[in-house]
Design a protein around this motif. Structure first.
Motif, PDB file in Angstrom:
ATOM      1  N   SER A 186       0.835  -1.203   0.000  1.00  0.00           N
ATOM      2  CA  SER A 186       0.000   0.000   0.000  1.00  0.00           C
ATOM      3  C   SER A 186       0.868   1.251   0.000  1.00  0.00           C
ATOM      4  CB  SER A 186      -0.921  -0.017   1.225  1.00  0.00           C
ATOM      5  OG  SER A 186      -1.623   1.197   1.326  1.00  0.00           O
ATOM      6  N   TRP A 187       1.919   1.259   0.827  1.00  0.00           N
ATOM      7  CA  TRP A 187       2.828   2.416   0.831  1.00  0.00           C
ATOM      8  C   TRP A 187       3.533   2.544  -0.517  1.00  0.00           C
ATOM      9  CZ3 TRP A 187       8.069   2.575  -0.068  1.00  0.00           C
ATOM     10  CH2 TRP A 187       8.699   3.802   0.178  1.00  0.00           C
ATOM     11  N   ARG A 188       3.984   1.430  -1.066  1.00  0.00           N
ATOM     12  CA  ARG A 188       4.739   1.463  -2.311  1.00  0.00           C
ATOM     13  C   ARG A 188       3.882   1.953  -3.475  1.00  0.00           C
ATOM     14  NH1 ARG A 188       8.569  -3.528  -3.512  1.00  0.00           N
ATOM     15  NH2 ARG A 188       6.619  -4.701  -3.481  1.00  0.00           N
ATOM     16  N   GLU A 230       1.753   4.252  -3.496  1.00  0.00           N
ATOM     17  CA  GLU A 230       1.573   5.704  -3.460  1.00  0.00           C
ATOM     18  C   GLU A 230       2.823   6.473  -3.858  1.00  0.00           C
ATOM     19  OE1 GLU A 230       0.361   6.602   0.466  1.00  0.00           O
ATOM     20  OE2 GLU A 230      -1.655   5.735   0.259  1.00  0.00           O
ATOM     21  N   GLN A 231       3.945   5.786  -4.014  1.00  0.00           N
ATOM     22  CA  GLN A 231       5.191   6.476  -4.299  1.00  0.00           C
ATOM     23  C   GLN A 231       5.350   6.754  -5.793  1.00  0.00           C
ATOM     24  OE1 GLN A 231       6.477   7.459  -1.450  1.00  0.00           O
ATOM     25  NE2 GLN A 231       4.849   6.179  -0.596  1.00  0.00           N
ATOM     26  N   PRO A 232       6.058   7.823  -6.160  1.00  0.00           N
ATOM     27  CA  PRO A 232       6.301   8.104  -7.578  1.00  0.00           C
ATOM     28  C   PRO A 232       7.222   7.064  -8.196  1.00  0.00           C
ATOM     29  CG  PRO A 232       7.551   9.612  -6.188  1.00  0.00           C
ATOM     30  CD  PRO A 232       6.655   8.847  -5.269  1.00  0.00           C
ATOM     31  N   GLU A 233       7.281   7.071  -9.510  1.00  0.00           N
ATOM     32  CA  GLU A 233       8.078   6.077 -10.231  1.00  0.00           C
ATOM     33  C   GLU A 233       9.569   6.224  -9.937  1.00  0.00           C
ATOM     34  OE1 GLU A 233       8.922   4.722 -14.889  1.00  0.00           O
ATOM     35  OE2 GLU A 233       7.382   6.199 -14.404  1.00  0.00           O
ATOM     36  N   PHE A 234      10.002   7.469  -9.690  1.00  0.00           N
ATOM     37  CA  PHE A 234      11.427   7.731  -9.469  1.00  0.00           C
ATOM     38  C   PHE A 234      11.607   8.448  -8.145  1.00  0.00           C
ATOM     39  CE2 PHE A 234      14.888  10.946  -9.980  1.00  0.00           C
ATOM     40  CZ  PHE A 234      15.945  10.065  -9.954  1.00  0.00           C
ATOM     41  N   ASN A 282      13.708   2.923  -7.703  1.00  0.00           N
ATOM     42  CA  ASN A 282      12.387   2.394  -8.063  1.00  0.00           C
ATOM     43  C   ASN A 282      11.906   1.499  -6.922  1.00  0.00           C
ATOM     44  OD1 ASN A 282      10.189   0.879  -9.175  1.00  0.00           O
ATOM     45  ND2 ASN A 282      10.914   1.411 -11.229  1.00  0.00           N
ATOM     46  N   THR A 283      10.688   1.753  -6.435  1.00  0.00           N
ATOM     47  CA  THR A 283      10.185   0.985  -5.302  1.00  0.00           C
ATOM     48  C   THR A 283      10.024  -0.500  -5.621  1.00  0.00           C
ATOM     49  OG1 THR A 283       7.914   1.562  -5.947  1.00  0.00           O
ATOM     50  CG2 THR A 283       8.983   2.952  -4.285  1.00  0.00           C
ATOM     51  N   LEU A 326      12.309  -4.395   1.097  1.00  0.00           N
ATOM     52  CA  LEU A 326      12.402  -4.329   2.559  1.00  0.00           C
ATOM     53  C   LEU A 326      11.708  -5.538   3.185  1.00  0.00           C
ATOM     54  CD1 LEU A 326      13.163  -2.751   5.153  1.00  0.00           C
ATOM     55  CD2 LEU A 326      10.942  -1.608   4.972  1.00  0.00           C
ATOM     56  N   VAL A 327      10.453  -5.769   2.781  1.00  0.00           N
ATOM     57  CA  VAL A 327       9.672  -6.924   3.237  1.00  0.00           C
ATOM     58  C   VAL A 327       8.796  -7.372   2.072  1.00  0.00           C
ATOM     59  CG1 VAL A 327       9.609  -6.276   5.688  1.00  0.00           C
ATOM     60  CG2 VAL A 327       7.857  -5.402   4.134  1.00  0.00           C
TER      61      VAL A 327
END
Length: 324
Positions: free
Chosen positions: A89-91, A93-97, A182-183, A188-189
């Motif tokens: 869910s957090w990932r 929402e993040q921008p591509e870069f 890039n996410t 991380l998990v």
């Protein structure tokens, strides 16, 4: 006579019973019970959140000093409430870069992820080399060599400060595992696992505000939940000592009015009413006169002079047998 127009034939009854049996088989309430391990559902780490939020407040204060050399001014930094979220869910929402730095904090398991907006890095570089930092954010797909160098310095200083704050709980040793932009590559998990997101909002003197996210795996926080819970009730920790030192420093700058009473002659009302210029009131000065602060005696001293000015030499501190 009996009406048989509504009666069912034997074939129709058999068909209905077969259909009813198929429906019961599909009903989850009629399914075979399955074993369930109680406690397998991930729960909100209640003991961890208050400690993380308190550390976040300390981190926010330290970030102001950390960012100042890059931004040429001390920005306003606020710590948001720590949120527990699924990593996917957090990932999403993040921008591509963006800047993603994955560190391990031994002995804390699972590592920590530091996410920084690329526009914030670009503005810091612009300000650091004499610009205003107010340019509109671009659509870059990679960092320049200069931005990479500044970003490395910034994240290393940031994780060192994070380790300093974590020392309140337990000593940790940070080590860089990888840097990504890039996410999708920030492992991380697993996507379905929960993370604690500590977000810091940075408001510079110019330009829009930026955010820095620090992500902890909830599973790794649960491993140190006892330390986190104990720390919340420990009045002798680093944070408590730091608070007392800051309070003592602030109090030491407070100025109080001190005075000394040389004599206290007694006059009757009649004598007081008859006073006129030129009258002399006899007094006797004691060997030691009190030094009063807010009406309370704090010391005793002798009257004398120093450099042509009347002075009081402290002989005894009230409540102490120490003489000076």
């Amino acid at each position: 006579m009996t009406d048989t127009s509504s009666s069912l034939s034997g074939e129709e009854v058999d068909a209905l019973m077969t259909q009813l049996g198929e429906q019961n088989a599909d009903d989850p309430r009629s399914a075979t019970p399955k074993a369930h391990a109680l406690g397998s559902v991930s729960l909100r780490p209640m003991a961890a959140l208050p400690a993380l939020e308190r550390m976040g407040e300390r981190m926010a204060r330290k970030l102001r000093d950390l960012i100042e050399p890059f931004a040429r001014a001390k920005p306003k930094v606020t710590a948001d409430v720590v949120a527990i979220r699924r990593f996917e869910s957090w990932r999403a929402e993040q921008p591509e870069f963006m800047s993603l730095s994955l560190y391990s904090l031994r002995p804390l398991k699972g590592g920590v992820l530091i996410a920084i907006e690329p526009a914030f890095v670009s503005r810091l570089v612009d300000i650091f080399y004499g610009g205003s930092g107010a340019q509109a954010p671009g659509k870059a797909k990679e960092f320049t060599a200069t931005e990479d160098r500044l970003l490395a310095r910034l994240t290393e200083a940031l994780v060192a400060t994070l380790a300093e704050v974590w020392a309140e709980i337990l000593p940790v040793k940070p080590r860089l595992n990888s840097r990504e932009t890039n996410t999708a590559f920030a492992s991380l998990v697993r996507d379905e696992e929960q993370v604690a997101v500590a977000r810091f909002t940075i408001a510079p003197s110019q330009g829009r505000a930026a955010t820095i996210d620090i992500l902890y795996p909830v599973a790794s926080l649960r491993a140190v939940e006892a330390q986190l819970s104990a720390n919340m009730n420990d009045d002798g920790g680093i944070a408590s000592r730091e608070w007392r030192e800051r309070l003592a420093s602030a109090l030491s700058e407070v100025r109080l009015q001190a005075r000394s009473v040389l004599a206290r002659p007694n006059l009757s009302v009649a004598e007081l009413l008859e006073l006129k210029p030129g009258d002399v009131i006899p007094i006797s000065v004691p060997a030691l006169v009190p030094l009063l602060v807010a009406g309370r005696p704090v010391a005793l001293g002798r009257i004398g002079d120093q450099d042509g000015r009347a002075a009081l030499q402290i002989e005894k501190i009230e409540g102490s047998s120490r003489h000076e």
